[in-house]
Design an enzyme around this catalytic site. Structure first.
Site, PDB file in Angstrom:
ATOM      1  N   LYS A  79       0.855  -1.118   0.173  1.00 57.58           N
ATOM      2  CA  LYS A  79       0.077   0.018  -0.062  1.00 57.58           C
ATOM      3  C   LYS A  79       0.815   1.194  -0.083  1.00 57.58           C
ATOM      4  CE  LYS A  79      -3.258  -0.304  -0.545  1.00 57.58           C
ATOM      5  NZ  LYS A  79      -4.145  -0.644  -1.879  1.00 57.58           N
ATOM      6  N   THR A  80       1.966   1.266  -0.854  1.00 55.32           N
ATOM      7  CA  THR A  80       2.576   2.528  -0.981  1.00 55.32           C
ATOM      8  C   THR A  80       2.651   2.895  -2.652  1.00 55.32           C
ATOM      9  OG1 THR A  80       4.698   0.992  -1.323  1.00 55.32           O
ATOM     10  CG2 THR A  80       4.104   1.986   0.857  1.00 55.32           C
ATOM     11  N   ALA A  81       1.750   2.542  -3.404  1.00 56.35           N
ATOM     12  CA  ALA A  81       1.521   2.679  -4.894  1.00 56.35           C
ATOM     13  C   ALA A  81       2.704   1.661  -5.497  1.00 56.35           C
ATOM     14  CB  ALA A  81       1.917   4.156  -5.366  1.00 56.35           C
ATOM     15  N   SER A  82       2.632   0.681  -4.758  1.00 58.80           N
ATOM     16  CA  SER A  82       3.840  -0.326  -5.305  1.00 58.80           C
ATOM     17  C   SER A  82       3.240  -0.810  -6.656  1.00 58.80           C
ATOM     18  CB  SER A  82       4.075  -1.572  -4.426  1.00 58.80           C
ATOM     19  OG  SER A  82       2.928  -2.351  -4.165  1.00 58.80           O
ATOM     20  N   SER A  84       0.985   0.347  -8.879  1.00 55.45           N
ATOM     21  CA  SER A  84       1.296   1.282  -9.887  1.00 55.45           C
ATOM     22  C   SER A  84       2.522   1.391 -10.479  1.00 55.45           C
ATOM     23  CB  SER A  84       0.723   2.890  -9.312  1.00 55.45           C
ATOM     24  OG  SER A  84      -0.470   2.557  -8.635  1.00 55.45           O
ATOM     25  N   HIS A 136      10.352  -8.008  -8.045  1.00 52.01           N
ATOM     26  CA  HIS A 136       9.578  -7.166  -7.058  1.00 52.01           C
ATOM     27  C   HIS A 136       8.860  -8.335  -6.230  1.00 52.01           C
ATOM     28  CE1 HIS A 136       5.644  -7.848  -9.176  1.00 52.01           C
ATOM     29  NE2 HIS A 136       6.363  -7.866 -10.156  1.00 52.01           N
ATOM     30  N   HIS A 138       6.826  -8.500  -1.721  1.00 53.08           N
ATOM     31  CA  HIS A 138       7.118  -8.277  -0.555  1.00 53.08           C
ATOM     32  C   HIS A 138       7.777  -8.794   0.223  1.00 53.08           C
ATOM     33  CE1 HIS A 138       3.379  -5.777  -1.632  1.00 53.08           C
ATOM     34  NE2 HIS A 138       2.668  -6.668  -1.898  1.00 53.08           N
ATOM     35  N   ARG A 160       5.487   5.666   2.295  1.00 47.67           N
ATOM     36  CA  ARG A 160       4.457   6.427   2.537  1.00 47.67           C
ATOM     37  C   ARG A 160       4.236   7.036   3.659  1.00 47.67           C
ATOM     38  NH1 ARG A 160      -1.549   4.373   0.074  1.00 47.67           N
ATOM     39  NH2 ARG A 160      -2.502   6.194   0.227  1.00 47.67           N
ATOM     40  N   SER A 281      -4.307   6.262 -14.947  1.00 50.22           N
ATOM     41  CA  SER A 281      -4.335   4.866 -15.513  1.00 50.22           C
ATOM     42  C   SER A 281      -3.298   4.168 -14.628  1.00 50.22           C
ATOM     43  CB  SER A 281      -4.228   4.532 -16.784  1.00 50.22           C
ATOM     44  OG  SER A 281      -2.722   5.121 -17.370  1.00 50.22           O
ATOM     45  N   LYS A 289     -12.846   4.061   0.521  1.00 43.27           N
ATOM     46  CA  LYS A 289     -11.872   4.573   1.609  1.00 43.27           C
ATOM     47  C   LYS A 289     -12.289   5.856   2.027  1.00 43.27           C
ATOM     48  CE  LYS A 289      -7.910   6.237   0.451  1.00 43.27           C
ATOM     49  NZ  LYS A 289      -6.316   6.384   0.212  1.00 43.27           N
TER      50      LYS A 289
END
Length: 350
Positions: A79-82, A84, A136, A138, A160, A281, A289
């Site tokens: 949840k850090t724009a990973s 994207s 990439h 986690h 973040r 996009s 949220k």
């Protein structure tokens, strides 16, 4: 006599107005000159970069192999724009000639057993058919030097604001996102807001859930995963400075992409324009949220764990801004990478 005084006063007023006008004019001219100087410096830096004569050495087969031997590891924090950011890597891999590989650990555990650590570092360094490669997953930081290997990967990451990250995760596991809107998450059906969760003291929003970015940078030591451990915070900072090529922030993702394109063009050539053209996009949005109330924020920020995670975030942010100041320049209101700021001279023997 009165007429003379009036004329003198008017004259003094006129001179004062002329003086103020002259000052304003000079300030405008100085601003124009400074803007012109900035443009000239940018042009000169670009010309210098393209005209610089660097000695061309004949490269051996070993040198050519090493140029395509690079390994980049993005041990992404959830949840850090990973998602994207990884989307950019997948969009560019074929065009730029590298491979992208997702590391999928059992139950998304960021900690590996000692034998899996050895398997992973051996696979990564010896899988030559896939190099150059972008991994990439986690996974908490893993020091390759501990396994006696000479080749080390290039680590990158994104952090973040800690409460923003937790709130996003809280709603993500309940409502999902617009990336895969029909996928049922493990908390699907729970409509309780984050504010309600904090008010009722439930575990999903407890301060311990904030302890995520520090351990990801700290590594696999047991202390890293003890919420609020002071040694873990200092180790995370040390690793960020000593072992990461670049760490960006979610809130300034475009600058992070621009720096990577300038510094690692093999992987990120074309990333900035792709990010800009893609607009929203490439940004994954968590569904339903809700921003936390001021009272909720105050409760969270009173916890020592939030303070330590925020300390780490601010540390990372300061490091990132330092890199931006040294590597990017604002021209005509837009940031652009600096050209080469060094050259070689006085080379002997001739």
């Amino acid at each position: 006599m009165g007429f003379s005084r009036t004329m003198q006063t008017r004259y003094q007023l006129l001179m004062a107005l002329l003086f103020v006008a002259a000052i304003i004019y000079l300030e405008n001219q100085i601003q124009r000159l400074e803007a012109a100087r900035d443009k000239m410096e940018h042009v000169l830096a670009t010309m210098q970069l393209h005209s610089l004569q660097v000695p061309q050495f004949r490269r051996s087969d070993d040198d050519l192999a090493k140029s395509n031997d690079q390994i980049v590891i993005y041990n992404r924090v959830p949840k850090t724009a990973s998602t994207s950011f990884v989307g950019l890597a997948y969009d560019l891999c074929q065009r730029n000639g590298y491979n992208v590989i997702h590391l999928n650990t059992t139950r998304n555990s960021p900690i590996m057993s000692i034998q899996d650590q050895e398997r992973f570092v051996t696979n990564v360094t010896n899988w030559n058919a896939k190099k150059p490669v972008f991994y990439h997953g986690h996974l908490s930081y893993l020091e390759f030097g501990r396994f006696g290997l000479s080749q080390k990967p290039v680590y990158i990451n994104i952090v973040r604001k800690p409460l923003d990250r937790l709130v996003s995760y809280y709603y993500f596991v309940r409502w999902g996102d617009d990336f895969r809107p029909h996928l049922r998450r493990n908390k699907h059906g729970d409509s309780k807001t984050f504010d309600d969760c904090v008010e009722q003291g439930e575990p999903d929003c407890a301060p311990e859930k904030l302890w995520m970015q520090v351990p990801f940078f700290c590594g696999h030591a047991v202390e890293c995963w003890e919420p609020g451990n002071r040694w873990a915070l200092e180790e995370a900072k040390r690793n960020l400075v000593a072992n990461y090529f670049l760490v960006g922030v979610t809130e300034e993702l475009e600058d992070f992409v621009m720096l990577l394109e300038a510094a690692l063009p093999k992987f990120f050539r074309g990333a900035t324009s792709l990010f800009q053209q893609g607009g929203k996009s490439h940004l994954r949005k968590t569904s339903n949220k809700q921003e936390p109330s001021k009272e909720t924020i105050r409760k969270i920020q009173r916890s020592q764990i939030w303070q330590m995670e925020n300390d780490f975030y601010q540390f990372a942010l300061n490091q990132f801004h330092h890199v931006v100041r040294r590597s990017l320049r604002r021209v005509n209101g837009e940031l652009t990478p600096l050209g080469a700021q060094f050259f070689y001279e006085k080379i002997r023997p001739r």
